[in-house]
Structures are given as structure tokens and as C-alpha cells.
Design an enzyme around this catalytic site. Structure first.
Site, short mmCIF file in Angstrom:
data_model
loop_
_atom_site.label_atom_id
_atom_site.label_comp_id
_atom_site.label_asym_id
_atom_site.label_seq_id
_atom_site.Cartn_x
_atom_site.Cartn_y
_atom_site.Cartn_z
N GLU B 308 0.83 -1.20 0.00
CA GLU B 308 0.00 0.00 0.00
C GLU B 308 0.87 1.25 0.00
O GLU B 308 0.55 2.25 -0.66
CB GLU B 308 -0.93 -0.03 1.22
CG GLU B 308 -2.20 0.75 1.05
CD GLU B 308 -3.24 0.35 2.10
OE1 GLU B 308 -3.58 -0.84 2.20
OE2 GLU B 308 -3.73 1.25 2.81
N GLU B 311 2.23 1.67 -3.42
CA GLU B 311 1.16 2.19 -4.27
C GLU B 311 1.01 3.70 -4.08
O GLU B 311 0.86 4.46 -5.04
CB GLU B 311 -0.15 1.47 -3.92
CG GLU B 311 -1.29 1.83 -4.86
CD GLU B 311 -2.62 1.22 -4.42
OE1 GLU B 311 -2.63 0.37 -3.52
OE2 GLU B 311 -3.65 1.63 -4.99
N CYS B 334 -8.17 -1.96 4.23
CA CYS B 334 -8.08 -3.15 5.08
C CYS B 334 -9.41 -3.50 5.72
O CYS B 334 -9.62 -4.63 6.12
CB CYS B 334 -7.10 -2.94 6.22
SG CYS B 334 -5.65 -2.05 5.78
N SER B 354 -6.98 2.08 -2.18
CA SER B 354 -5.78 1.30 -2.45
C SER B 354 -6.24 -0.05 -3.00
O SER B 354 -7.20 -0.64 -2.51
CB SER B 354 -5.01 1.09 -1.15
OG SER B 354 -4.09 0.03 -1.33
N LYS B 393 -15.46 -9.60 7.75
CA LYS B 393 -14.43 -10.46 7.15
C LYS B 393 -15.06 -11.73 6.58
O LYS B 393 -14.50 -12.35 5.67
CB LYS B 393 -13.39 -10.82 8.21
CG LYS B 393 -12.48 -9.67 8.58
CD LYS B 393 -11.42 -9.41 7.53
CE LYS B 393 -10.61 -8.17 7.85
NZ LYS B 393 -9.81 -7.73 6.71
N GLU B 396 -16.15 -10.68 3.29
CA GLU B 396 -14.98 -10.42 2.45
C GLU B 396 -14.41 -11.71 1.88
O GLU B 396 -14.10 -11.79 0.68
CB GLU B 396 -13.91 -9.70 3.27
CG GLU B 396 -12.70 -9.27 2.43
CD GLU B 396 -11.58 -8.68 3.27
OE1 GLU B 396 -11.43 -9.06 4.44
OE2 GLU B 396 -10.84 -7.84 2.75
N GLU B 401 -14.31 -12.21 -6.05
CA GLU B 401 -12.98 -11.91 -6.61
C GLU B 401 -11.85 -12.47 -5.75
O GLU B 401 -10.69 -12.39 -6.13
CB GLU B 401 -12.81 -10.41 -6.83
CG GLU B 401 -12.92 -9.53 -5.60
CD GLU B 401 -14.34 -9.04 -5.33
OE1 GLU B 401 -15.31 -9.73 -5.75
OE2 GLU B 401 -14.51 -7.99 -4.71
N CYS B 565 -10.36 -1.98 14.52
CA CYS B 565 -10.67 -3.41 14.59
C CYS B 565 -10.91 -3.88 16.02
O CYS B 565 -11.69 -4.80 16.25
CB CYS B 565 -9.53 -4.21 14.00
SG CYS B 565 -9.14 -3.71 12.34
#
Lengths: 401, 638
Positions: B308, B311, B334, B354, B393, B396, B401, B565
């Protein structure tokens, strides 16, 4: 609009459109409040809060915007007097709002009209348009420089709870109709967070008379604590149901005579959320200090089954609770279930007493007036008609353990 | 009254907040009241509930939650106020004048009992078969107030079907007590607003738009509603049965990665106070349960920083030197709750995200490629589990993908709560476990990866690396002990500027092929911001839309959950600001105790670029495995 030909000493007494507005614009706001205090006018919606106090608080509040709201969400079962006022005496209601606007410093009034009254929307709006043409609304009203006031009509959507003033405001703001926490009261934090007067149709309709004829004149009618007169919506077992203007302090027995009721067993005073009065108490008076009512009078004769009446009321509350607070949402369901148990004869007196206790909890612990008053009929009918309900009609009778 | 956005809770759910005086010694600053005939003095505007708590009197509550606006709907907290006809909800009553309060009069006690009894009468299910058994607020109220029989009956049939449509959140509305905490969490705390009361009277229930299943509305899966539900009406979608089955299957190689936040909180499920880190005890416990390997998610957190960060450098280089039109500021990616939030609410800004995957998903892709090769295991036989503080999560790892390894990269997302139950089920008392290390080849990770768990942590980790990369000097020389204090703490939005100055260092070997030197950054000021909770994210996004201060930022960290988190929707219940603070302290203390505290110093990260991702960060292979893309969803499509 049909012209008024009703008889009455205060509300239905002679009044010309704009009379109160003309008078009020020639006196100061303090004088208006003085007359109002003199009149001892109390809220006609049922709660009986002194109107002068409400107006004084909002008049004294500092705010760039204030509102006057006319509560025309006439939803209490058995009342229809606001409908008569709006249809036949709109000048009283709207003049009252203009006077309120002048007194509290509001430029905007809103009529929260019951959804079911949509049919009168057109005629009321035409009426307001005429008022605008005659400069009774708008800017510099009848020449009073700087006094601006207009009225908008908004329709409710059929929820009983929206007659509760804070739920009404939530509904006006586009939210779900649910009562707010109090404090704050609408006089401080009302519509759009601004100081707001919410008055019943009949309260506002009384104001132009008070302004035109004086607070002292008004105060002479009725009793010491309940001044003026009251519109009663009379329905049920009687010869002449309808809307009656009677002075406060009228005995129930007198009213029954006037409306041609015979063999009356019970009178429900104050609608479904009111109390049920048995024959033995018919000498009680209709007044804030005795049998208080927002106007609904339902008459039941000897042929009626009191348990069925109670069931009907409870079904209404189970459906009309807004559902936010526990005592009202579940409490009403439990009371209805209790009525059904009695109906089937499957009950114990112990449980009935527990339900009455629950009713008393609902009266004190519910968030708004709906849940606080919905157990009234449950408690009063079961107490006042004990013999009939438990020992006659086969409703359990001796099965009650 | 403060003006509010279009999505905040209605006034019926926000009581009068009387501003407390700054100087309570000023005249009128304090109000004298009597609680149960004891005279006390409280600052003007204190609620009756607060006043009682401050004076050691417990008032039961159910709809009240320290994180949320007040609803005043359960009526359990009612008290008697002298001169008032009805009982008052203590949570919603600000004290502005002298009052005489009774908190335990016969009327109050009777009302509370009746109300709890009413709630029980409509609450479906039995405590012993509920996952909240022992941690249910309704259950404790019933116990405390002696409501030990169902006076008003008890429902025997569920009223509603359980909605298991969402990968993340399961709704069992038959257990709902209509406290509306979830509604207020969603609309007021998170400003997402997928839940609302529907219908009225006895038919009132909490529902979604058009009563659609949760998977089909714009829920961001953050699970904050679960953490605040007083009963078992909301829970995460629990995959532990499938995980047990994998563990019991001898042909499966079951590996697990543990994120820092569960480690800082799981002790709470075992009777420890908040703020006890259980990292190494957990390693042992997981092995004893039967996991074949235990990995540290912080390893890929370190990797995230490299990817990241690179990037960001590429974006800045393109913008400043090559004058290309690139999306800036760059947003962190994230937090899967945040990802879904921006996909719904600001899809036009997805280019700013990102493309780096979250640490969980990077790890998933590496486990079934790099690790599988190294360990000589067929990727199809690997079952990859991730212990996360997070319900999102779960969604996710099920995104279509996320199959870059050729298989489902992460098979199951497991919450802290669910893992705690698995450990208990295996008969293990976690705090008594001996400590052990993470497994190779990923091994230990840096403190920078660890602090990902707290709001501001990703940014702090990134700055630790960026500063050393660009300035060529130790971050300790600029920030004492490498602690970047302005990025810490629970302020909703944090903002910081870091001037680069005139002296820059050499470009590290790892990214030498991407930028020739740092001269182009001389004199620049790096502007960064941090937001946690989607309500705060929304503020920043609206500011960017309006071209405000945040539109000039270079890098912004967003976390969907309040506190980051560590306050995630998969964390132990309850959650309060105090608990979240302690978890953060545990994470920062662990970071400070480590030798290795910068992502780029992690020898395992260095090695993976030498052995596997040989073309370096943001290269072809790293894009294939470690980067992703996003879906424009809009405000109406799930």
C-alpha cells in the site's frame, strides 16, 4: 360550506370572521396573554393544560422561528367535534391560529389534519385562500406593519398516536409517528427543534371569542376550575347523537336527558382512553376536576355487553400503540388477552388482579399518553361492572376461581 | 438544537441534551438533588441515570447504551420524581432543577418487574439453548429483579423466520426486545441506516428496506449491531461446525491466521478484564484444538504496508512528477466494512481506494500458493481459517474476486467470540495455556502490523516505513520510541501533517525500479488523516466531495468500526468506550515490547520479496495475488 346554525353560549355564539384578529392587532401581546389568563382556558384535547401558560412560555422564548400547530388529528374513538368546527366554523379555528401567531411571535401555522378528513382539505384550503385575499393571512395582516402569518395544512396518515403532540411533530418532520422523550417539551424544542405551541382545534376556536368578548366573559361560563363551555361528541344509545355545546359542570344525567338517552347502563367519558362511568355515578359532573373528557361521550344502554365494549377498546389500543415502549406495546396485548380469557371463562381472579396491577404500571411507566391512558377503560370497566362481567352473561361466572 | 444530517436518528430517539456547564463552580452550574433522601449535587444537565451511577446507585437499563443516543423506550430504568404523576425514564431525563428522586419505591419496583415480565412474555426461546446464555442483559435483569416465573405467559412459537441470508449477520427477530439499539447503532453511530422499526402496535418489529433479507440491503456487515444487542437476536454467521469438520478430516490441512485484535480481547471471554493480550497462549490453544499451523496476520499486515505504501509512492510520483491524473488521496482498504460502505455510498471514489487487499486476504492468497509450495501440500487440501475481530471479514472472504490462488483464498472467517467458544468446547482454559510461537515460514511479525488493530494503527505503521524510506533516517529520531502519538486515541477524525524538508535519503532497493530518487518530494508536506466509524468516514468523504481540507490529503485511513478493529463486530460483548480503550492499551503495550516494530524490517517480508514476489511490490505477481478491485454498488443495490 354549510353555515352554522348551532346553538351554544360560547363557541357557537355570534362571531364574525376576522373580528378577533382585528381586535388583537390593536392590543399588545401582553394584553392577549392577560385576557387568556383571565379566561382560565385549558387545553380541550383532554389533558387540560392551561393555554395561557403554554403561550407565555413560547412567547417568552428567544428563537428566530416559532410555530403554532393546530392538532386536528381527531382520533379518539367517539369524538367528532373538531370536524364540526373545521367544517362549519373554520373562522374560529383559523382566527385563533392568527391570534396565536401574533401573540407568540410565530409566522407560520400548521394544521395537522387527520388523514381521514382528507375530504375537507379542498374546502379548507379554499377558505385559507380567501383569507389571504382578504389580507387576514400573509404579510402586514390587515394593515399591521410587520405582522406576517400564514397557515399550511398537512395530512396525517391515520395513526392514532400522532394525536399525541410530540408524535405529531415527529410525523410532521417526516419521521415515524412516535412520541418523544419529555423533557424537552414542544414549547422549548418542538417542530424542527423550535419553540412550538400545539393546541387542539377547539382550544384555538375558543381564543377568538375570548379576544372579542374578554377573558372575564369567558370565565363566567362553566365552573371555577373548568371555565367556558365544551363541545361534546355524543354517540351510542341515545335519541339525538351529535355535537353539543354545554357548559362545563353539566351533570352526566343532565346530558343524558338532553340527548334523549334511555335505559342507560354506562357512559364512556373521554373515549377509549377515558373512563367508564356506571349508573350509580351519573350525578358526577363533566369537568376537569371530576369526569374529564376531550369531548367523547359514548352511551351504552342495558342491552350492551360491557366485556364486548372493553374488548373493542383493547383491540384498538393493541393496534394503535406505536410499539416503541414496552408497557404500551406488550401491556395492551396482555390486557386484551386477559379480556379474551374472561370471555372464555378461563381466568383466575388472581390473574385479573395482576393484569390490573399491570394496567397501573402502564399508567405510570409508559412513554406517552397513549399507554398511560389505555388501561383506564380496562381498570374502570372491570371494577365498575364486576358483577355483570364475572357473574352474569356466562363469562366464567362461578368458574372464576 | 444541533442540525443533523438526513440519516441521523429521529428526535423521538434523541433526548434533550442539556449542555453541561464548563465551569461547574459558576452559579447554577451545580444542581442539588435528593436521591433516596440523600442530598447530592450534580452538574446541570446530568441525567438522572448518570447522577445515580455517580452516587453508587444501580439503575437497571436495557435500551440504554453508552455508545448510543438515548431512546427511552424499554422503560426499565424508570424512577419516581416527586411532584410528577408518572414515573420518569432516568436515562432520558436531564436534571435542570432540584428534584427528589426515588429509585426503589414500591411503585418503581412493581413497574420494573412488570416490564421485565412483559419482555419475557414476548421473548422467544429458552436461555439454555441461546448463544448469549450467561451474557444476556435480559437474562441478568430477570435474575436481578426476581422475575422467576412467566407471569404474563411465554411465547412457544417463533414469530419470525431467522434471516441467515448474510454471510456476516444473522437476525433472529423472535428474540428481539425492540430496544432499538441496533437501529440506533446503524443509523446514528454508523450512519448506514439499514434497520428501522416497521409496523406498529403488537406487530412492531425491526426490519429492513421492504423487509428484504439482510444480504439484499445495503448493510456493510460491520456487526456493530451485534455487539450492542442485549439479547441473542443478532449474532454472527458462525462457521465453527464446518471448521470442526475440517479439523476432524484427516485429509485436510487446516491452518489459521490470528489478527491482533482478537488476541487483545479474547481473554474477556475467559473471565479476564479487558486489556490482556493472549497472543502466545492462543497459539498453543489453537494447536491443541487441532489446527495444523498457526500464522500471524500481522505478517501480511507488514506486507500490506509495503504494497500500500508503494502504491501511494507510485500515485504521488505520477501526480507530482509525471503530471498524470491519478486519484488522490489514497484510501486504505483493510476494513471490509469500510470497503462495502464506500461501494454503496461513494462509488465514484473507488479509484481512490488502495488496490491492496486486506491482510486477511493477502494471507489467504499466499497460504494457498507460496505456503502450499513450501510445505508441499496441495492447495485444494488446505482449509484456511482467519480469526478476526470482524463480522465483515466473513463477507470479504466470500467475495467472488477472492479466488486469486485458484481456490477460495480464505475459507472461513471466524470471530473472536466464536473462537472462544471453540476453545471452551475443546475443554481448554486459555489463560492457563503455555506460550508458544507462530509457525514458519511466516513466523513473527512487526509491531507495526500489530497496531493495525487500533484506529490510526495502519497509518502509524505506514508512516514508520515511509519516513525511513524517504528521509533515510530512523523514525525514532523524529517520533520518540517510534510512537506517533497524534495518530493514536479515539478522536473520531485525526489529521496530521509531516513536512518532508530538504533532506531526503536514498531510495531503498526494494522500490528502486519505481522511483529514481526522492528529490521531487523535497519541501513537500505529507498530509494524512484517520477516521474510525463510518459516521466519521462520511464526514471526511463529504468534505472531500466539497473540496475541503481532506481533499488535499495524500493518504487517509478508514476503519468501519468505532475504535478500529479492536471494536469490531466480532469482538467479545459487551463493548464500551472504556473496554475499547483497554484493548488499545494492550495492543500498543505489546507493540512497544517488541524488538521489531517496522514493517520493512520484518525479515520474513524481505524474504518473500527475495524468494517469491521477486519483481517487488506492486509488480505483476503481487497484483495478481495481493491486490484486488471493487464493485460499484450504489445506495440501492446490495
Amino acid at each position: 360550506m354549510e353555515k352554522n346554525n348551532r346553538k351554544g353560549t360560547v363557541l357557537f355564539s355570534k362571531y364574525t370572521r376576522g373580528e378577533g384578529i382585528k381586535k388583537v392587532l390593536s392590543i399588545s401581546r401582553e394584553d392577549v396573554l392577560f385576557e387568556l389568563r383571565e379566561s382560565k382556558l385549558k387545553g380541550r384535547g383532554g389533558a387540560g393544560f392551561p393555554t395561557a401558560t403554554k403561550w407565555t412560555i413560547v412567547a417568552a422564548a428567544k428563537s428566530d422561528q416559532k410555530y403554532i400547530i393546530c392538532n386536528a388529528d381527531e382520533g379518539e374513538p367517539g369524538t367528532f367535534k373538531d370536524r364540526v368546527l373545521l367544517l362549519e366554523y373554520p373562522e374560529l379555528v383559523f382566527d385563533g391560529m392568527v391570534i396565536a401567531g401574533y401573540t407568540i411571535g410565530a409566522t407560520k401555522g400548521i394544521v395537522y389534519l387527520r388523514g381521514e378528513y382528507e375530504y375537507m382539505l379542498k374546502s379548507l384550503e379554499d377558505y385559507l385562500e380567501q383569507m389571504r385575499k382578504d389580507n387576514l393571512l400573509g404579510k402586514n395582516i390587515i394593515g399591521k406593519k410587520g405582522f406576517e402569518f400564514d397557515i399550511e395544512i398537512r395530512l396525517g396518515s391515520g395513526a392514532y398516536v400522532c394525536g399525541e403532540e410530540t408524535a405529531l411533530i415527529e410525523s410532521l418532520e417526516g419521521n415515524r409517528g412516535e412520541a418523544r422523550n419529555r423533557p424537552p417539551y414542544p414549547v422549548n424544542t418542538g417542530f424542527m427543534g423550535k419553540p412550538t405551541v400545539v393546541n387542539n382545534v377547539e382550544t384555538l376556536a375558543s381564543v377568538p371569542h375570548i379576544i372579542a368578548k374578554g377573558g372575564t366573559w369567558f370565565q363566567k361560563h362553566g365552573t371555577d376550575k373548568s371555565t367556558g363551555s365544551k363541545l361534546f361528541s355524543v354517540s351510542g344509545d341515545c335519541g339525538k347523537p351529535g355535537v353539543y355545546e354545554l357548559p362545563w359542570g353539566t351533570k352526566i344525567s343532565e346530558l343524558l336527558k338532553i340527548v334523549g338517552a334511555e335505559n342507560t347502563k354506562a357512559v364512556q367519558v373521554g373515549g377509549a382512553s377515558g373512563t367508564c362511568i356506571p349508573k350509580s355515578q351519573f350525578e358526577r359532573t363533566l369537568a376537569y376536576e371530576d369526569a374529564a373528557t376531550g369531548g367523547s361521550i359514548m352511551i351504552f344502554n342495558e342491552s350492551r355487553n360491557m366485556l364486548h365494549i372493553l374488548k373493542n377498546f383493547m383491540e384498538f389500543f393493541v393496534e394503535e400503540s406505536c410499539g416503541q415502549c414496552t408497557p404500551c406495546r406488550i401491556g395492551n396485548t396482555k390486557l386484551l388477552e386477559g379480556v379474551e380469557m374472561i370471555e372464555r371463562g378461563e381466568f383466575t381472579f388472581n390473574y385479573v388482579n395482576q393484569l390490573k396491577e399491570l394496567g397501573r404500571t402502564m399508567q405510570v411507566a409508559s412513554k406517552c399518553g397513549l399507554g398511560q391512558s389505555s388501561p383506564n377503560s380496562f381498570i374502570s370497566i372491570l371494577e365498575n361492572f364486576k358483577d355483570e362481567i364475572f357473574f352474569q352473561n356466562g363469562n366464567g361466572g362461578t368458574h372464576g376461581k | 438544537m444541533e442540525s443533523k444530517g438526513d440519516l441521523r436518528a429521529p428526535v423521538s430517539q434523541t433526548p434533550l441534551v442539556v449542555e453541561k456547564p464548563k465551569d461547574t463552580s459558576a452559579i447554577g452550574g451545580m444542581v442539588s438533588i435528593e436521591i433516596n433522601e440523600k442530598k447530592v449535587s450534580v452538574p446541570l444537565g446530568t441525567t438522572i441515570l448518570e447522577a445515580c451511577r455517580q452516587n453508587g446507585i444501580t439503575i437497571p437499563t436495557l435500551c440504554h447504551h453508552d455508545d448510543l443516543c438515548v431512546a427511552g423506550v424499554c422503560r426499565v430504568c424508570v424512577v419516581e420524581v416527586e411532584g410528577m404523576r408518572t414515573l420518569q425514564a432516568s436515562c432520558a431525563f436531564p436534571i435542570t432543577n432540584p428534584l427528589k428522586i426515588k429509585t426503589s419505591s414500591p411503585m418503581v419496583r412493581k413497574a420494573r418487574r412488570n416490564i421485565i415480565d412483559l419482555l419475557l412474555s414476548e421473548h422467544y426461546g429458552e436461555c439454555y439453548s441461546c448463544f448469549r446464555n450467561g451474557k444476556c442483559e435480559l437474562q441478568s435483569l430477570a435474575k436481578e429483579y426476581g422475575v422467576d416465573n412467566y407471569t404474563f405467559g411465554h411465547v412457544t412459537e417463533p414469530k419470525y423466520d431467522v434471516d441467515k441470508s448474510s454471510y456476516s449477520v444473522v437476525r433472529d427477530m423472535s428474540k428481539c426486545v425492540l430496544c432499538k439499539r441496533c437501529v440506533r447503532t446503524c443509523i446514528d453511530l454508523q450512519e448506514v441506516g439499514v434497520l428501522e422499526a416497521i409496523d406498529r402496535g403488537d406487530k412492531t418489529h425491526i426490519g429492513t428496506f421492504l423487509e428484504k433479507p439482510l444480504a439484499d440491503v445495503i448493510c456493510i456487515n460491520c456487526g456493530q449491531c451485534i455487539n450492542r444487542c442485549p439479547t441473542g437476536a443478532l449474532r454472527a454467521n458462525d462457521p465453527s461446525d464446518e471448521i470442526w469438520a475440517a479439523i476432524d478430516d484427516p485429509t485436510k490441512h487446516v491452518v489459521i491466521q490470528t489478527a491482533p485484535s482478537p488476541r487483545a480481547a479474547i481473554g474477556e471471554e475467559f473471565g479476564l478484564g479487558a486489556g490482556h493480550s493472549m497472543t502466545r497462549e492462543l497459539n498453543t490453544a489453537l494447536k491443541r484444538i487441532g489446527f495444523d499451523k498457526v500464522f500471524d496476520t500481522n505478517f501480511t499486515a507488514d506486507l500490506t504496508i509495503i504494497e500500500e505504501g508503494t502504491e501511494l509512492i507510485i500515485r504521488l510520483y505520477k501526480a507530482l512528477v509525471q503530471k498524470e491524473n491519478v486519484a488522490l488521496p489514497q484510501f486504505t482498504s483493510c476494513s471490509p466494512g469500510w470497503v462495502k460502505f464506500i461501494e454503496h455510498y461513494y462509488p465514484e471514489y473507488l479509484d481512490n481506494m488502495s488496490s491492496a487487499k486486506s491482510p486477511q486476504q493477502m494471507f489467504g492468497a499466499l497460504i494457498k500458493t507460496f505456503y502450499a509450495q513450501k510445505a508441499g501440500v496441495e492447495p485444494k487440501d488446505i482449509v484456511s481459517v482467519a480469526v478476526m475481530p470482524c463480522s465483515a471479514k466473513k463477507f470479504e472472504c466470500n467475495r467472488p474476486e477472492m479466488y486469486d490462488s485458484g481456490y477460495k483464498d480464505v475459507d472461513y472467517g471466524l470471530t473472536t467470540r466464536e473462537l472462544a467458544r471453540m476453545i471452551k468446547e475443546a475443554g481448554i482454559n486459555l489463560p492457563e495455556m503455555p506460550k508458544s510461537d507462530f509457525d514458519s515460514p511466516f513466523g513473527e511479525a512487526s509491531g507495526a502490523g500489530l497496531i493495525f488493530g487500533a484506529t490510526g494503527g495502519v497509518m502509524e505503521a505506514a508512516i514508520r516505513s515511509v519516513v525511513e524510506f524517504v528521509l533515510g533516517k530512523k523514525v525514532e529520531d523524529i517520533f520518540e520510541k517510534a510512537n506517533i502519538i497524534p495518530l493514536r486515541g479515539f478522536d473520531g477524525i485525526k489529521y496530521m501533517e509531516i513536512p518532508i524538508g530538504d533532506k531526503v535519503g536514498p531510495v531503498p532497493d526494494l522500490i528502486k525500479h519505481l522511483v529514481p530518487n526522492w528529490d521531487w518530494l523535497k519541501g513537500a508536506v505529507l498530509k494524512i488523516a484517520v477516521a474510525h466509524g463510518t459516521a466519521n468516514a462520511k464526514k471526511i468523504m463529504d468534505d472531500i466531495k466539497a473540496g475541503g481540507k481532506f481533499s488535499e490529503c495524500h493518504f487517509i485511513e478508514f476503519m468501519a468500526c468505532p475504535g478500529g478493529c479492536l471494536g469490531g463486530g466480532g469482538q467479545p460483548i459487551p463493548t464500551t468506550p472504556e473496554i475499547r480503550k483497554k484493548r488499545a492499551e494492550a495492543i500498543y503495550a505489546e507493540d512497544e515490547s517488541l524488538e521489531l516494530r517496522k514493517s520493512h524490517d520484518n525479515p520474513n517480508v524481505v524474504r518473500i520479496y527475495e524468494e517469491f514476489l521477486t519483481e517487488g511490490p506492486c509488480s505483476h505477481l503481487s497484483h495478481e495475488l495481493l491486490h484486488t478491485h471493487y464493485t460499484k454498488r450504489g445506495r440501492y443495490i446490495a
